[in-house]
Write a protein that holds these residues in place. Structure first.
Motif, PDB file in Angstrom:
ATOM      1  N   ARG A 257     -25.721  20.999 -26.310  1.00 50.43           N
ATOM      2  CA  ARG A 257     -24.414  21.525 -26.702  1.00 50.43           C
ATOM      3  C   ARG A 257     -24.164  22.924 -26.167  1.00 50.43           C
ATOM      4  O   ARG A 257     -23.035  23.261 -25.783  1.00 50.43           O
ATOM      5  CB  ARG A 257     -24.300  21.493 -28.232  1.00 50.43           C
ATOM      6  CG  ARG A 257     -24.311  20.076 -28.775  1.00 50.43           C
ATOM      7  CD  ARG A 257     -24.163  20.028 -30.280  1.00 50.43           C
ATOM      8  NE  ARG A 257     -24.151  18.648 -30.752  1.00 50.43           N
ATOM      9  CZ  ARG A 257     -24.065  18.300 -32.026  1.00 50.43           C
ATOM     10  NH1 ARG A 257     -23.982  19.237 -32.963  1.00 50.43           N
ATOM     11  NH2 ARG A 257     -24.058  17.015 -32.370  1.00 50.43           N
TER      12      ARG A 257
ATOM     13  N   ALA B 217     -23.253  22.658 -22.445  1.00 46.04           N
ATOM     14  CA  ALA B 217     -21.870  22.206 -22.277  1.00 46.04           C
ATOM     15  C   ALA B 217     -20.890  23.339 -22.590  1.00 46.04           C
ATOM     16  O   ALA B 217     -19.883  23.527 -21.879  1.00 46.04           O
ATOM     17  CB  ALA B 217     -21.606  21.001 -23.175  1.00 46.04           C
ATOM     18  N   ALA B 218     -21.186  24.120 -23.649  1.00 46.56           N
ATOM     19  CA  ALA B 218     -20.300  25.227 -24.009  1.00 46.56           C
ATOM     20  C   ALA B 218     -20.291  26.305 -22.929  1.00 46.56           C
ATOM     21  O   ALA B 218     -19.232  26.884 -22.625  1.00 46.56           O
ATOM     22  CB  ALA B 218     -20.738  25.821 -25.349  1.00 46.56           C
TER      23      ALA B 218
ATOM     24  N   ARG C 134     -20.878  25.924 -19.648  1.00 49.41           N
ATOM     25  CA  ARG C 134     -20.129  25.433 -18.479  1.00 49.41           C
ATOM     26  C   ARG C 134     -18.621  25.509 -18.700  1.00 49.41           C
ATOM     27  O   ARG C 134     -17.856  25.783 -17.769  1.00 49.41           O
ATOM     28  CB  ARG C 134     -20.535  23.993 -18.176  1.00 49.41           C
ATOM     29  CG  ARG C 134     -21.908  23.850 -17.544  1.00 49.41           C
ATOM     30  CD  ARG C 134     -22.334  22.401 -17.484  1.00 49.41           C
ATOM     31  NE  ARG C 134     -23.601  22.239 -16.774  1.00 49.41           N
ATOM     32  CZ  ARG C 134     -24.353  21.146 -16.849  1.00 49.41           C
ATOM     33  NH1 ARG C 134     -23.957  20.112 -17.618  1.00 49.41           N
ATOM     34  NH2 ARG C 134     -25.482  21.071 -16.176  1.00 49.41           N
ATOM     35  N   LYS C 135     -18.205  25.285 -19.930  1.00 52.33           N
ATOM     36  CA  LYS C 135     -16.778  25.342 -20.241  1.00 52.33           C
ATOM     37  C   LYS C 135     -16.273  26.781 -20.349  1.00 52.33           C
ATOM     38  O   LYS C 135     -15.132  27.092 -19.945  1.00 52.33           O
ATOM     39  CB  LYS C 135     -16.522  24.592 -21.554  1.00 52.33           C
ATOM     40  CG  LYS C 135     -15.066  24.488 -21.929  1.00 52.33           C
ATOM     41  CD  LYS C 135     -14.911  23.674 -23.213  1.00 52.33           C
ATOM     42  CE  LYS C 135     -13.441  23.558 -23.592  1.00 52.33           C
ATOM     43  NZ  LYS C 135     -13.266  22.751 -24.834  1.00 52.33           N
ATOM     44  N   ALA C 136     -17.110  27.675 -20.900  1.00 48.58           N
ATOM     45  CA  ALA C 136     -16.680  29.049 -21.137  1.00 48.58           C
ATOM     46  C   ALA C 136     -16.669  29.899 -19.873  1.00 48.58           C
ATOM     47  O   ALA C 136     -15.779  30.760 -19.707  1.00 48.58           O
ATOM     48  CB  ALA C 136     -17.581  29.699 -22.184  1.00 48.58           C
TER      49      ALA C 136
ATOM     50  N   HIS D 274     -13.720  31.854 -26.733  1.00 47.28           N
ATOM     51  CA  HIS D 274     -15.069  31.369 -26.399  1.00 47.28           C
ATOM     52  C   HIS D 274     -16.161  32.383 -26.758  1.00 47.28           C
ATOM     53  O   HIS D 274     -17.337  32.115 -26.525  1.00 47.28           O
ATOM     54  CB  HIS D 274     -15.161  31.067 -24.899  1.00 47.28           C
ATOM     55  CG  HIS D 274     -14.329  29.912 -24.469  1.00 47.28           C
ATOM     56  ND1 HIS D 274     -14.778  28.612 -24.493  1.00 47.28           N
ATOM     57  CD2 HIS D 274     -13.051  29.867 -23.999  1.00 47.28           C
ATOM     58  CE1 HIS D 274     -13.828  27.800 -24.054  1.00 47.28           C
ATOM     59  NE2 HIS D 274     -12.768  28.535 -23.744  1.00 47.28           N
TER      60      HIS D 274
ATOM     61  N   THR E 175     -15.544  29.512 -10.833  1.00 46.25           N
ATOM     62  CA  THR E 175     -15.968  28.118 -11.023  1.00 46.25           C
ATOM     63  C   THR E 175     -17.489  28.057 -11.019  1.00 46.25           C
ATOM     64  O   THR E 175     -18.154  28.836 -10.315  1.00 46.25           O
ATOM     65  CB  THR E 175     -15.438  27.198  -9.915  1.00 46.25           C
ATOM     66  OG1 THR E 175     -15.896  27.681  -8.640  1.00 46.25           O
ATOM     67  CG2 THR E 175     -13.906  27.150  -9.913  1.00 46.25           C
TER      68      THR E 175
END
Length: 254
Positions: free
Chosen positions: A127, A130-131, A133-135, A157, A188
């Motif tokens: 988790r 994933a957080a 990579r998104k933030a 975030h 990115t």
């Protein structure tokens, strides 16, 4: 006169006692002329005639009785000692069993806790990664034409003191510079050339904290540079589990 009875001196036989009695009666008759009946003499009964043991032999049964009593007492004491020893052995066995049971329970608790922590750490790795990579693209990007919106989205975030620090920095430094030079930054997380999962990995993880390493490309445009400038960065993000999920609590450029 010779001793015809075979007894030792001082011992009078029944025959001689009768003769002595007759002599005394005759002497009395001579003196008084009255004949008195012979009074029977009370003699101590002979031990042998009564079937009794001599006094020196009657101590035997007493000694035997004392011995029996002593034996009984010793037996009782031995039984009591044996019972006490048996009780001590049973107590020792019970104590050992109790220790083993407690040790088993402790081991189960420790292994169970370790297993649970391991499961939670595995969940945290998935988790938190994933957080991160998104933030990363949101926190490291902005556009001078919508700075307030971009910065507000980024703060969603973040957590803790890092969130406050981000607010101060973007307000005092980034926003004025971006507006002045029309700065635009697009970040990115790097992907393999053939596509696939973005380049990020978990450095460490616990149930409520994780450190993630990401490879981030930043493309910058502004009035100060000609064309686009591409920066290849390695970024280390620390994430903390909050009531709202995993949030970024630190960002360091390597």
């Amino acid at each position: 006169m010779a001793n015809l009875t075979g007894r030792g001196p001082g011992v009078t036989s029944p025959g001689r006692r009768s003769m002595a009695a007759a002599a005394r009666a005759a002497a009395k008759r001579t003196a008084t002329g009255v004949v008195e009946p012979e009074k029977p003499r009370l003699e101590a009964p002979d031990d042998a005639s009564q079937g009794r043991q001599p006094d020196d032999q009657q101590a035997g049964p007493v000694l035997y009785a004392d011995g029996a009593v002593a034996g009984a007492v010793a037996g009782a004491a031995g039984g009591a000692a044996g019972g006490a020893a048996g009780g001590r052995r049973r107590g020792a066995v019970s104590a050992v069993l109790a220790v083993l049971v407690v040790a088993g329970l402790v081991a189960v608790a420790v292994f169970g806790s370790a297993y649970l922590d391991g499961r939670q750490a595995d969940t945290a790795r998935v988790r938190a990664l994933a957080a991160a990579r998104k933030a990363a693209p949101v926190v490291l990007s902005y556009d001078y034409r919508r700075l307030e919106k971009d910065f507000a989205t980024a703060r969603g975030h973040l957590t803790g003191s890092f969130r406050d620090e981000y607010r101060r920095t973007t307000t005092a430094v980034v926003a004025p510079t971006a507006k002045k030079y029309q700065g635009v930054v697009r970040a990115t997380v790097v992907k393999p050339p053939g596509g696939g999962v973005p380049a990020a990995s978990v450095v460490s993880a616990s149930p409520d904290r994780a450190v993630v390493l990401l490879f981030v490309n930043q493309v910058t445009r502004s009035t100060q540079i000609a064309g686009d400038r591409v920066d290849l960065n390695r970024v280390r993000m620390t994430l903390t589990l909050t009531s709202e999920g995993w949030k970024v609590s630190a960002v360091d450029a390597l």
